[in-house]
Design an enzyme around this catalytic site. Structure first.
Site, short mmCIF file in Angstrom:
data_model
loop_
_atom_site.label_atom_id
_atom_site.label_comp_id
_atom_site.label_asym_id
_atom_site.label_seq_id
_atom_site.Cartn_x
_atom_site.Cartn_y
_atom_site.Cartn_z
N ASP A 124 7.11 -5.91 3.12
CA ASP A 124 6.08 -5.78 4.15
C ASP A 124 4.74 -6.35 3.70
OD1 ASP A 124 5.21 -4.39 6.65
OD2 ASP A 124 3.94 -3.32 5.23
N HIS A 176 0.82 -1.21 0.00
CA HIS A 176 0.00 0.00 0.00
C HIS A 176 0.85 1.25 0.00
CE1 HIS A 176 0.35 -1.79 4.12
NE2 HIS A 176 0.98 -0.65 4.30
N ARG A 202 0.86 -0.14 20.08
CA ARG A 202 2.13 -0.74 19.69
C ARG A 202 3.29 0.23 19.99
NH1 ARG A 202 1.20 -2.31 13.58
NH2 ARG A 202 0.17 -0.29 13.69
N GLU A 244 7.59 -10.66 5.18
CA GLU A 244 6.87 -10.37 6.43
C GLU A 244 5.45 -10.86 6.21
OE1 GLU A 244 4.55 -7.96 9.43
OE2 GLU A 244 4.50 -7.52 7.31
C1 GLC Z 1 3.41 -4.63 8.64
C2 GLC Z 1 4.16 -3.78 9.65
C3 GLC Z 1 3.18 -3.10 10.55
C4 GLC Z 1 2.26 -2.25 9.74
C5 GLC Z 1 1.60 -3.08 8.63
C6 GLC Z 1 0.93 -2.20 7.63
O1 GLC Z 1 2.74 -5.66 9.24
O2 GLC Z 1 5.06 -4.57 10.36
O3 GLC Z 1 3.84 -2.32 11.53
O4 GLC Z 1 1.26 -1.68 10.55
O5 GLC Z 1 2.55 -3.83 7.91
O6 GLC Z 1 1.88 -1.55 6.84
#
Ligand code: GLC
Length: 650
Positions: free
Chosen positions: A284, A184, A520, A326
């Site tokens: 990410d 995004h 967080r 991730e």
């Molecule tokens: C990933 C990041 C997190 C973030 C999400 C949206 O999971 O680690 O911190 O909120 O992406 O970008």
């Protein structure tokens, strides 16, 4: 692989290349392109083959790779060649990482440079600097809502500062990891602004809808990521007069990978950061890359194809650069982000081991390793040339992502057990002094995750408040036990900044209106360098933690059995508080390490006879690698002290 259709297309593409590319000497680029083109073409065709402009898009893709290859600095091209020769370099036990926010750790990029000695003192040689790209102030999701993918946020410094830091790291043989937020952009990104202004081409970079018809169908099957603060998966944009898909926060617009222009733009951005010296790119939220009505819009087959294609293209331009996936998803899904095959359908070389992380926390709460053992057993064997990123804490919340079937097999009710874990880590359970907070509570499903600093989750914060020496001691032991597991398990351990000195929850975020609704931030602290200096004062908590972790790191680096070559064997021991596994190095006979952790607050016994039958403990004594202590094996059993671990060389 030679295949006529793709090969003749490649010939057409090469003829059509712009003169500024065609007349360059690009020998390595062409050999790699030839080797990968069949896969690139097949994947690109599978994703975008039905478009009338397919050939034009293919040319654009090759030009993007070629242009970035031309820009790739000579020293990085040299590293690429060296890493091709030694392609398992990243599986070595030598690598130990730390993730940090550059402003939280040291104000800015220049500051990080001035603190590299701290990292090297500890033994860290891989630095993951959390997102540094330009974000709108406030609506940034901690750097994950990007306004400009090629600009360093002025709060952190400049691109020149990053280049200098990368050069400095290289001189120290340290690796640089940077984020690429693929899923995004911020709603302030140029593409979103153009879409908002009515540009159809850019509206097609995102998922935009005139009315609720399609969004409502999507909502039927899509879960919510931030149910409390950003419920739903679509946001109405009044200027554009359309609904836009926003899976995370309402200001994070999901990119539409059905559009090849988006893929090519993001590839260009990946290669841009590769050319600025990133050794590893953290991709990410990769599970979310493909959206399909009727599905959860996570882990779709096309999301994997996009990653395979990214990998194949990156290998042509910058083959030395690795990807981290991730993907914080179910254990059986995480493993798929390594790809289907180490050569033909590779995706990311590294993936977050979210399952192991969550299981470790579960064992801390229950003081019992039944679920940990079952959960690790259920993780499928990973590919060769793939490795885990093992971590205890990171900047995100802890989710209870192990499978319901495993929880049941461990003898618990899934819903009640997850609720117990939330109660435990928020300190509402009678047996707990933990100081976490529930994150992402979903009223509809009853689910919740956990925020909180490692030290506060293991009750160091309460122990210090109560000046309770015994409780302080126990909390320190848990921190070390958890780290002993991630150092020994197999994969790259990734520490989180502040944890090696026992940094506690930080509630400064409550005074910032842009952060106060996202807890967080309680575990994204400002590094306290006076506290860090106490690591040199014997007797302090900081000293005890830092030096024990430093010792583990240096021992890990010396033991080749700790390299990750799928060389771990989980051992069944007849004591539900112990977690035991062995690591071995097939190339050196008799190089085997037995790792044992006791998650209970009481000493626990390990029966020796069954271990002897497995080939361990053949002598009267055994030596622990970390403490250097020699233990007698003359009795029937070996006592493993409370909340402690051993790394035995056997
Ligand atoms: C990933 C990041 C997190 C973030 C999400 C949206 O999971 O680690 O911190 O909120 O992406 O970008």
């Amino acid at each position: 692989m030679y295949e006529q259709i793709s090969h003749s297309l490649l010939n057409d593409v090469l003829i059509a290349l712009k003169p500024e590319i065609k007349y360059q000497k690009l020998q390595h680029f062409y050999t790699r392109l030839g080797a990968n083109f069949y896969a690139i073409h097949s994947l690109f065709c599978s994703l975008y083959g039905d478009r009338p402009d397919f050939k034009k898009q293919m040319l654009h893709l090759v030009e993007t790779m070629a242009r970035q290859y031309i820009r790739r600095p000579a020293h990085l091209k040299k590293t690429d060649l060296a890493r091709e020769k030694d392609h398992n370099w990243f599986l070595s036990q030598q690598w130990v990482g730390m993730a940090l926010y550059c402003d939280g750790f040291a104000d800015d990029l220049k500051g990080v440079q001035s603190r590299l000695n701290y990292l090297q003192d500890l033994g860290v040689n891989l630095v993951h600097i959390m997102p540094i790209c330009d974000c709108p102030e406030g609506k940034s999701d901690g750097g994950y809502a990007i306004r400009d993918f090629r600009k360093v946020d002025s709060r952190f410094g400049t691109l020149k500062d990053l280049d200098e830091l990368a050069a400095n790291l290289r001189k120290r043989d340290m690796l640089l990891t940077l984020d690429v937020v693929m899923n995004h952009t911020s709603d302030q990104h140029e593409w979103a602004q153009k879409a908002r202004a009515g540009d159809k081409a850019f509206q097609n970079y995102y998922f935009t809808f005139d009315d609720r018809q399609t969004p409502d169908i999507f909502e039927e099957s899509m879960p919510e990521v931030f149910p409390e603060t950003a419920p739903g998966n679509f946001t109405w944009d009044a200027v554009m007069g359309k609904w836009v898909m926003t899976v995370f926060n309402s200001y994070q617009w999901d990119l539409n990978y059905r559009n090849p222009a988006v893929f090519i733009e993001m590839l260009d951005i990946i290669l841009f950061w590769a050319n600025h010296g990133a050794d590893i790119l953290r991709l990410d939220a990769v599970a979310f890359l493909w959206k399909k009505m009727g599905s959860s819009c996570q882990n779709e087959r096309e999301a994997h194809q996009i990653l395979q294609l990214m990998k194949d293209c990156c290998q042509v331009t910058a083959p030395g650069v690795l990807f981290i996936a991730e993907a914080i998803v179910a254990p059986t899904e995480i493993i798929k982000y390594f790809g289907e095959d180490a050569i033909n359908a590779k995706e990311c070389e590294i993936a977050y081991n979210a399952t192991f992380m969550a299981l470790l926390w579960e064992a801390v709460a229950t003081k019992n390793t039944t679920l940990l053992n079952i959960g690790i057993h259920s993780i499928p064997e990973k590919l060769e040339r793939a490795t885990w990123l093992n971590y205890v804490r990171c900047h995100d919340d802890i989710g209870w992502g192990f499978s319901d079937a495993d929880i049941i097999a461990a003898g618990y009710d899934p819903q009640l057990h997850r609720r117990f874990l939330v109660d435990y880590f928020t300190g509402s359970h009678e047996a707990s002094q933990a100081k976490g907070l529930a994150f992402g509570k979903n009223e509809k499903t009853g689910d919740a995750r956990i925020s909180g600093a490692l030290a506060s989750l293991v009750s160091l914060e309460s122990a210090l408040e109560n000046n309770d020496a015994e409780a302080i001691d126990a909390a320190i032991k848990v921190i070390l036990l958890l780290h002993s597991m991630i150092f020994a398990f197999g994969g790259i351990p990734l520490l989180y900044y502040g944890d090696a000195i026992g940094t506690l929850n930080d509630d400064a975020y409550l005074n910032d209106e842009n952060k106060s609704n996202d807890n967080r931030w309680m575990h994204r602290p400002k590094m306290d360098w006076d506290k860090a200096a106490r690591r040199k004062q014997p007797g302090t908590t900081e000293y005890r933690l830092f030096n024990a972790i430093k010792k583990m790191i240096s021992v890990r680096k010396e033991i080749s059995a700790f390299a990750d070559r799928n060389n771990r064997e989980l051992l069944h021991v007849d004591n539900m508080h112990l977690f035991a596994f062995s690591r071995f190095d097939q190339t050196i006979s008799q190089s085997r390490v037995l790792v044992i952790g006791n998650f209970d607050t009481e000493p626990q016994s390990l029966a020796l006879e069954p271990m002897r039958r497995l080939g361990f403990f053949q002598y009267d004594t055994v030596k622990d690698l970390c403490s250097g202590e020699t233990l007698s094996l003359l009795g029937e059993a070996l006592m493993i002290p409370a909340l402690s671990f051993y790394w035995f060389q056997t």
